[in-house]
Design a protein around this motif. Structure first.
Motif, PDB file in Angstrom:
ATOM      1  N   MET A 281       0.764  -1.053   0.018  1.00  0.00           N
ATOM      2  CA  MET A 281       0.043   0.024   0.053  1.00  0.00           C
ATOM      3  C   MET A 281       0.978   1.214  -0.012  1.00  0.00           C
ATOM      4  O   MET A 281       1.855   1.231   0.637  1.00  0.00           O
ATOM      5  N   LYS A 282       0.423   2.137  -0.765  1.00  0.00           N
ATOM      6  CA  LYS A 282       1.091   3.574  -0.632  1.00  0.00           C
ATOM      7  C   LYS A 282       0.861   4.404   0.359  1.00  0.00           C
ATOM      8  O   LYS A 282      -0.108   4.429   0.914  1.00  0.00           O
ATOM      9  N   GLN A 283       1.881   5.121   0.749  1.00  0.00           N
ATOM     10  CA  GLN A 283       1.576   6.349   1.956  1.00  0.00           C
ATOM     11  C   GLN A 283       0.509   7.165   1.772  1.00  0.00           C
ATOM     12  O   GLN A 283      -0.041   7.446   2.382  1.00  0.00           O
ATOM     13  N   TYR A 284       0.271   7.753   0.502  1.00  0.00           N
ATOM     14  CA  TYR A 284      -0.911   8.532   0.209  1.00  0.00           C
ATOM     15  C   TYR A 284      -2.021   8.025   0.356  1.00  0.00           C
ATOM     16  O   TYR A 284      -2.952   8.627   0.927  1.00  0.00           O
ATOM     17  N   GLN A 285      -2.251   6.431   0.373  1.00  0.00           N
ATOM     18  CA  GLN A 285      -3.286   6.073   0.405  1.00  0.00           C
ATOM     19  C   GLN A 285      -4.073   5.892   1.899  1.00  0.00           C
ATOM     20  O   GLN A 285      -5.080   5.916   2.325  1.00  0.00           O
ATOM     21  N   ILE A 286      -2.725   5.535   2.590  1.00  0.00           N
ATOM     22  CA  ILE A 286      -3.015   5.686   4.231  1.00  0.00           C
ATOM     23  C   ILE A 286      -3.291   6.966   4.565  1.00  0.00           C
ATOM     24  O   ILE A 286      -4.183   7.185   5.659  1.00  0.00           O
ATOM     25  N   ILE A 287      -2.687   8.008   4.098  1.00  0.00           N
ATOM     26  CA  ILE A 287      -3.066   9.514   4.643  1.00  0.00           C
ATOM     27  C   ILE A 287      -4.369   9.825   4.288  1.00  0.00           C
ATOM     28  O   ILE A 287      -5.215  10.220   4.925  1.00  0.00           O
ATOM     29  N   ASN A 288      -5.026   9.335   2.889  1.00  0.00           N
ATOM     30  CA  ASN A 288      -6.199   9.602   2.400  1.00  0.00           C
ATOM     31  C   ASN A 288      -7.314   8.665   3.457  1.00  0.00           C
ATOM     32  O   ASN A 288      -8.187   9.512   3.921  1.00  0.00           O
ATOM     33  N   ALA A 289      -6.714   7.618   3.911  1.00  0.00           N
ATOM     34  CA  ALA A 289      -7.770   6.837   4.483  1.00  0.00           C
ATOM     35  C   ALA A 289      -7.984   7.344   5.950  1.00  0.00           C
ATOM     36  O   ALA A 289      -9.062   7.634   6.477  1.00  0.00           O
TER      37      ALA A 289
ATOM     38  N   GLU B 281      13.516  26.073  -9.396  1.00  0.00           N
ATOM     39  CA  GLU B 281      14.169  24.755  -9.142  1.00  0.00           C
ATOM     40  C   GLU B 281      14.076  23.960  -7.869  1.00  0.00           C
ATOM     41  O   GLU B 281      13.570  23.136  -7.593  1.00  0.00           O
ATOM     42  N   ALA B 282      14.133  24.984  -6.847  1.00  0.00           N
ATOM     43  CA  ALA B 282      13.749  24.716  -5.484  1.00  0.00           C
ATOM     44  C   ALA B 282      12.404  24.022  -5.444  1.00  0.00           C
ATOM     45  O   ALA B 282      12.194  23.042  -4.561  1.00  0.00           O
ATOM     46  N   MET B 283      11.567  24.854  -5.709  1.00  0.00           N
ATOM     47  CA  MET B 283      10.098  24.504  -5.792  1.00  0.00           C
ATOM     48  C   MET B 283       9.868  23.088  -6.384  1.00  0.00           C
ATOM     49  O   MET B 283       9.158  22.222  -5.836  1.00  0.00           O
ATOM     50  N   GLN B 284      10.192  23.049  -7.343  1.00  0.00           N
ATOM     51  CA  GLN B 284      10.133  21.816  -8.522  1.00  0.00           C
ATOM     52  C   GLN B 284      10.729  20.621  -7.580  1.00  0.00           C
ATOM     53  O   GLN B 284       9.960  19.569  -7.328  1.00  0.00           O
ATOM     54  N   ASN B 285      12.027  20.810  -6.755  1.00  0.00           N
ATOM     55  CA  ASN B 285      12.521  19.847  -6.079  1.00  0.00           C
ATOM     56  C   ASN B 285      11.715  19.381  -4.894  1.00  0.00           C
ATOM     57  O   ASN B 285      11.648  18.204  -4.467  1.00  0.00           O
ATOM     58  N   TYR B 286      11.165  20.372  -4.219  1.00  0.00           N
ATOM     59  CA  TYR B 286      10.449  20.226  -3.047  1.00  0.00           C
ATOM     60  C   TYR B 286       9.090  19.291  -3.575  1.00  0.00           C
ATOM     61  O   TYR B 286       8.979  18.445  -2.763  1.00  0.00           O
ATOM     62  N   ILE B 287       8.406  19.799  -4.521  1.00  0.00           N
ATOM     63  CA  ILE B 287       7.237  19.023  -4.961  1.00  0.00           C
ATOM     64  C   ILE B 287       7.709  17.568  -5.283  1.00  0.00           C
ATOM     65  O   ILE B 287       6.915  16.703  -4.942  1.00  0.00           O
ATOM     66  N   LYS B 288       8.770  17.184  -5.975  1.00  0.00           N
ATOM     67  CA  LYS B 288       9.159  16.056  -6.364  1.00  0.00           C
ATOM     68  C   LYS B 288       9.405  15.214  -5.203  1.00  0.00           C
ATOM     69  O   LYS B 288       8.929  13.974  -5.017  1.00  0.00           O
ATOM     70  N   ASP B 289      10.113  15.905  -4.140  1.00  0.00           N
ATOM     71  CA  ASP B 289      10.426  15.062  -2.746  1.00  0.00           C
ATOM     72  C   ASP B 289       8.889  14.845  -2.078  1.00  0.00           C
ATOM     73  O   ASP B 289       8.861  13.588  -1.495  1.00  0.00           O
ATOM     74  N   LEU B 290       8.133  15.581  -2.199  1.00  0.00           N
ATOM     75  CA  LEU B 290       6.621  15.272  -1.415  1.00  0.00           C
ATOM     76  C   LEU B 290       6.039  14.081  -2.329  1.00  0.00           C
ATOM     77  O   LEU B 290       5.479  13.375  -1.638  1.00  0.00           O
ATOM     78  N   GLN B 291       6.080  14.232  -3.697  1.00  0.00           N
ATOM     79  CA  GLN B 291       5.565  13.216  -4.574  1.00  0.00           C
ATOM     80  C   GLN B 291       6.180  11.961  -4.246  1.00  0.00           C
ATOM     81  O   GLN B 291       5.460  10.868  -4.040  1.00  0.00           O
ATOM     82  N   GLU B 292       7.463  11.613  -3.986  1.00  0.00           N
ATOM     83  CA  GLU B 292       8.096  10.623  -3.793  1.00  0.00           C
ATOM     84  C   GLU B 292       7.698   9.968  -2.303  1.00  0.00           C
ATOM     85  O   GLU B 292       7.576   8.911  -2.131  1.00  0.00           O
ATOM     86  N   LEU B 293       7.626  11.131  -1.299  1.00  0.00           N
ATOM     87  CA  LEU B 293       7.212  10.482  -0.022  1.00  0.00           C
ATOM     88  C   LEU B 293       5.738   9.899  -0.159  1.00  0.00           C
ATOM     89  O   LEU B 293       5.300   8.831   0.411  1.00  0.00           O
ATOM     90  N   SER B 294       5.239  10.526  -0.871  1.00  0.00           N
ATOM     91  CA  SER B 294       3.699   9.941  -0.941  1.00  0.00           C
ATOM     92  C   SER B 294       3.573   8.523  -1.720  1.00  0.00           C
ATOM     93  O   SER B 294       2.641   7.826  -1.531  1.00  0.00           O
ATOM     94  N   GLN B 295       4.615   8.343  -2.503  1.00  0.00           N
ATOM     95  CA  GLN B 295       4.392   7.087  -3.191  1.00  0.00           C
ATOM     96  C   GLN B 295       5.415   5.762  -2.541  1.00  0.00           C
ATOM     97  O   GLN B 295       5.421   4.741  -2.929  1.00  0.00           O
ATOM     98  N   LEU B 296       5.777   6.406  -1.186  1.00  0.00           N
ATOM     99  CA  LEU B 296       6.478   5.203  -0.589  1.00  0.00           C
ATOM    100  C   LEU B 296       5.507   3.851  -0.320  1.00  0.00           C
ATOM    101  O   LEU B 296       4.500   4.229  -0.084  1.00  0.00           O
ATOM    102  N   ASP B 297       6.144   2.725  -0.331  1.00  0.00           N
ATOM    103  CA  ASP B 297       5.341   1.770   0.059  1.00  0.00           C
ATOM    104  C   ASP B 297       5.308   1.390   1.665  1.00  0.00           C
ATOM    105  O   ASP B 297       6.516   1.778   2.292  1.00  0.00           O
TER     106      ASP B 297
END
Length: 120
Positions: A1-9, A68-84
């Protein structure tokens, strides 16, 4: 299960817990599910705070990230949400659909709760 699914739940369990038409037994089951998911919510908050600390130095005078800093921050947040993420094993409780439950609440919880049809 992905981290974002748990957060949404978890967020939807919060909304569901406010439904006064649920039985005490249903509220107990929601409470137990929230306890199971709580460590993942705490992990999410810790990681988001770490990312804020990491990128704070790149913010402008108004505290806004750009470029670029904003893009990297968003990328890091997205990676966090996709963690198993693995949650402890549990038996899905059965909760009868009642007035006040919407599809927006029910659908993200289908992996955690077995919803049954409402009484007529």
């Amino acid at each position: 299960m992905k981290q974002y699914q748990i957060i949404n739940a978890y967020k939807n369990l919060e909304a569901l817990s406010e439904n006064e038409r649920l039985t005490d037994f249903d509220q107990w089951n929601i409470y137990k599910l929230r306890k199971i998911l709580k460590p993942h919510i705490e992990f999410q908050a810790e990681r988001e705070n770490a990312l804020l600390d990491k990128y704070r130095q790149y913010a402008n005078d108004k505290g806004i990230l750009e470029g670029e800093a904003m893009q990297n921050y968003i990328k890091d947040l997205q990676e966090l949400s996709q963690l198993d993420a693995e949650i402890e094993q549990f038996t899905k409780p059965k909760i009868k659909i009642t007035q006040g439950m919407t599809l927006k609440i029910i659908e993200p919880l289908e992996d955690f709760i077995e919803f049954t049809e409402p009484a007529e």
